[in-house]
Write an enzyme that holds these catalytic residues in place. Structure first.
Site, PDB file in Angstrom:
ATOM      1  N   ALA A  70       0.835  -1.189   0.000  1.00  0.00           N
ATOM      2  CA  ALA A  70       0.000   0.000   0.000  1.00  0.00           C
ATOM      3  C   ALA A  70       0.876   1.246   0.000  1.00  0.00           C
ATOM      4  O   ALA A  70       2.073   1.189   0.274  1.00  0.00           O
ATOM      5  CB  ALA A  70      -0.914  -0.005   1.220  1.00  0.00           C
ATOM      6  N   GLU A 112      -2.019  -9.349  -1.232  1.00  0.00           N
ATOM      7  CA  GLU A 112      -3.462  -9.474  -1.024  1.00  0.00           C
ATOM      8  C   GLU A 112      -4.215  -9.410  -2.359  1.00  0.00           C
ATOM      9  O   GLU A 112      -5.205 -10.109  -2.555  1.00  0.00           O
ATOM     10  CB  GLU A 112      -3.943  -8.391  -0.061  1.00  0.00           C
ATOM     11  CG  GLU A 112      -3.488  -8.669   1.375  1.00  0.00           C
ATOM     12  CD  GLU A 112      -3.868  -7.571   2.352  1.00  0.00           C
ATOM     13  OE1 GLU A 112      -4.554  -7.872   3.346  1.00  0.00           O
ATOM     14  OE2 GLU A 112      -3.479  -6.407   2.122  1.00  0.00           O
ATOM     15  N   GLU A 132       3.290  -6.162   6.985  1.00  0.00           N
ATOM     16  CA  GLU A 132       2.624  -5.097   7.739  1.00  0.00           C
ATOM     17  C   GLU A 132       2.969  -5.095   9.228  1.00  0.00           C
ATOM     18  O   GLU A 132       2.990  -4.036   9.865  1.00  0.00           O
ATOM     19  CB  GLU A 132       1.102  -5.208   7.577  1.00  0.00           C
ATOM     20  CG  GLU A 132       0.577  -4.780   6.227  1.00  0.00           C
ATOM     21  CD  GLU A 132       0.580  -5.882   5.196  1.00  0.00           C
ATOM     22  OE1 GLU A 132      -0.045  -5.726   4.140  1.00  0.00           O
ATOM     23  OE2 GLU A 132       1.225  -6.937   5.431  1.00  0.00           O
TER      24      GLU A 132
END
Length: 703
Positions: A70, A112, A132
């Site tokens: 991200a 993901e 993460e």
């Protein structure tokens, strides 16, 4: 040749038809982060894939990597639709095969996205992962629910709880990758997709599947083992619970819990600290005067002087990275002993599964032992790692100046000494700098790179790049005694000595910092390093430590002699309090006329921590460190500072410079110790009610 038709193209994403396969490609350099524009492009492509003219979909990326995560710059900002979960759901809902074509790294949200596909193919060099947890978070778009359903909950624990990436070959063995593609990845993925259509292969939306049957006792045991390494951080245990939910809860409920966990973590102080550390490490790579057009010198061969603990560890770091290293020690016995320790360390890592036998053999083949100083002659870089003595180092650098070829980078592993004074004995001070590694050098990631007054920009860049290649986190610092890390440590050490004599016990001194989250206390650290090492440094500098000197004279050198500030049982590193040491401290205090008192934990902690922060403020004021975040990186990677606290300067800002200055003034008044008085820069920040980070961002530095 297949018919190819381009449908959509923009700077971020494009779609094209290769026959009846829709190829979706993102192009968002440098790492194809899943920012808003990328997510929108993918979501639009999923809508286009609903066309009856499309039989299958391939999701790929241009550039050097698949989606590597991200865009964490969006954290804390209002979300913009479509969210990543919405994008993944859109592809998973397609009633046709969707194939992820992975090259480079598929990390975090990137993996993901791949888990939202029916199948995954990868280049042989690819890696996948869910890192993460290293930012104090957990995968927020289904990673904790889909990966366990794909490879099993126990297998998914490791990559999710530790955040460590998985190479493509291992990922295929685990079942996370369906096929390794040699040659052109997208062509291979399209061929794979066509075969799925031809074979009428089943769709495999992981949200519709149950996790493989799981032995929950084995799961709990594996989780407990992993969490022992997490040093009290919250995110690893939350990640483990989320993985467990994939087994015990329906997909929708597991996803709801995952989202709740994510929102809780992202707003917490630990994650803020860890995200700060992430950006701080990258910011440390930006050094004034070292612009993009500065080219590093090629380092094809290295020489390391000294086969002791530091020399051996430095040699291992670069040999493991594929750089041929000649390790030189004029004492053949010391050289032989050093080589045996190097091989022993490698074999121990191999036994733990950290390296394969082939990797160990390859690393050892990169090491050439020598007792001939003339073997520095063909090295591109020489790193001196001998005893911390200025006269000795100056002699060595004079000899290097005479023996080394032009352009050879000359580095000293000094931990305290003046690099400019060392450089001055050579005819090439522009080629000289400090490269301060931390023990054990083959394990510790920090590398303080000491920029001398005349160090050339390309030499600095060379040291930074070769440091990264050796697995280090380089931070550039200026010249002063102790540089950044050890200078701050010496300020804390002065308070350690005073607190002991004033009434605190070794257990209370160490406990104040280990309770905060430090890996070990200062006296435990001294015992590990060896009290004889500290004694030798004091002989060099003239510093005084009556308790430490007395322990040294008693033959108590720390763990190596089973006695230092603590006692140690055979084969154990666990410190045991020793009344004999308490009596010694009381005796020294009496001899110095110091009246001992009970000192509460708050005072012990604040004098230790705030004295370091005060010294750091002086370091910033003098320009020895470029920015407060560089100091954080140094302490996180070199001194065991808890990652969940973000480093000493991040912590200082969280409690505010005003509070720190006020407490230091109180302790200075109460003890008469003027070394505790806030320095002018800290006092100014306190008066202005600002922080180190805000002051640095304003560009005023410490003027």
């Amino acid at each position: 040749m297949s018919r190819e038709e381009k449908l959509v193209s923009d700077p971020i994403s494009s779609t094209r038809m290769v026959g009846r396969v829709l190829v979706v490609e993102s192009d968002n350099p440098p790492v194809n982060a899943l920012g808003h524009a990328v997510r929108k492009g993918l979501h639009d492509a999923a809508k286009a894939a609903e066309s009856p003219d499309v039989d299958a979909v391939v999701i790929a990326c241009k550039g050097r990597t698949f989606h590597a995560g991200a865009d964490i710059r969006e954290f804390g900002k209002p979300p913009q639709a479509p969210g990543l979960g919405e994008v993944i759901d859109a592809f998973e809902a397609l009633q046709k095969p969707v194939v992820a074509a992975i090259h480079g790294t598929a990390l975090g949200g990137g993996l993901e996205v791949a888990l939202g596909c029916d199948y995954r193919v990868a280049a042989p060099s690819a890696k996948i992962g869910l890192p993460e947890v290293k930012l104090g978070l957990l995968p927020g778009a289904g990673g904790t629910q889909r990966l366990p359903r794909l490879i099993g909950a126990v297998a998914a624990l490791g990559p999710i709880v530790t955040g460590e990436p998985i190479p493509a070959k291992k990922a295929k063995e685990m079942g996370a990758i369906d096929e390794i593609i040699e040659g052109d990845l997208v062509e291979g993925a399209v061929a794979f997709a066509r075969k799925l259509v031809a074979d009428k292969a089943p769709l495999r939306p992981l949200s519709k599947m149950d996790a493989p049957k799981t032995d929950m006792a084995a799961f709990d045991e594996a989780a407990a083992k992993l969490l022992r390494r997490s040093r009290g951080l919250k995110a690893p245990s939350v990640n483990a619970q989320a993985v467990k939910n994939a087994v015990t809860l329906p997909f929708a409920e597991g996803m709801k819990k995952e989202r709740e966990y994510f929102l809780d973590l992202v707003s917490g102080e630990e994650s803020k600290a860890q995200r700060h550390a992430f950006f701080a490490e990258r910011e440390a790579a930006k050094v004034p005067g070292v612009t993009k057009d500065v080219k590093a010198r090629p380092i094809n061969k290295m020489a390391v002087l000294g086969a002791g603990t530091m020399g051996g560890g430095i040699t291992m770091s670069f040999a493991s990275a594929g750089i041929p290293v000649t390790i030189i020690d004029l004492n053949p016995e010391a050289l032989d002993r050093g080589m045996k320790i190097i091989e022993k360390n490698y074999r121990a890592t191999q036994a733990r599964g950290g390296l394969t036998e082939a990797q160990v053999d390859k690393a050892l083949a990169n090491i050439t032992p020598s007792s001939n100083f003339d073997d520095v002659a063909d090295a591109d870089m020489v790193i001196e790692a001998v005893f911390e003595n200025m006269d000795l180092k100056k002699k060595i650098f004079k000899d290097l100046d005479a023996k080394c070829k032009p352009g050879c980078v000359l580095a000293s592993n000094t931990s305290t000494l003046d690099v400019d004074e060392i450089a001055a004995v050579t005819s090439r001070p522009q080629d000289v700098l400090g490269m301060h590694f931390f023990s054990p050098a083959n394990v510790m990631r920090l590398l303080e790179i000491v920029r001398g007054d005349k160090t050339a920009p390309d030499v600095l860049k060379t040291a930074m790049e070769v440091g990264k290649k050796g697995g280090k986190v380089p931070v550039v610092v200026g010249v002063c005694y102790g540089f950044v890390g050890n200078r701050m440590l010496h300020a804390r050490g002065a308070q350690v000595r005073k607190l002991l004599l004033e009434g605190a016990s070794p257990v209370e001194v160490d406990g104040a910092l280990t309770k905060f989250g430090m890996a070990m206390g200062p006296l435990q650290m001294s015992d590990m390093a060896g009290l004889d090492v500290g004694w030798r440094i004091r002989q060099e500098t003239g510093a005084k430590d009556p308790v430490g000197d007395a322990l040294h004279e008693m033959g108590r050198h720390g763990q190596k002699t089973k006695a230092g500030y603590y006692l140690y049982e055979e084969g154990s590193r666990t410190p045991i309090p020793d009344p004999e040491v308490d009596a010694l401290i009381a005796k020294v205090a009496k001899e110095q006329g110091i009246k001992r008192r009970e000192i509460d934990e708050k005072e012990v902690f604040e004098r230790l921590m705030f004295s370091m922060i005060n010294e750091a403020a002086k370091i910033l004021d003098e320009g020895i460190a470029l920015r407060p975040s560089d100091i954080d990186v140094i302490y996180l990677y070199g001194y065991g500072f808890p990652m969940g606290k973000g480093g000493p300067m991040f912590y200082a800002d969280s409690v505010t410079p005003a509070y720190i200055a006020d407490r230091l003034n109180i302790y200075a008044d109460n003890t008469g110790d003027e070394e505790l008085r806030p320095c002018p820069y800290l006092a100014r920040l306190a008066e202005q009610g600002t922080t180190f980070a805000a002051d640095a961002a304003a560009g005023s530095k410490a003027a």
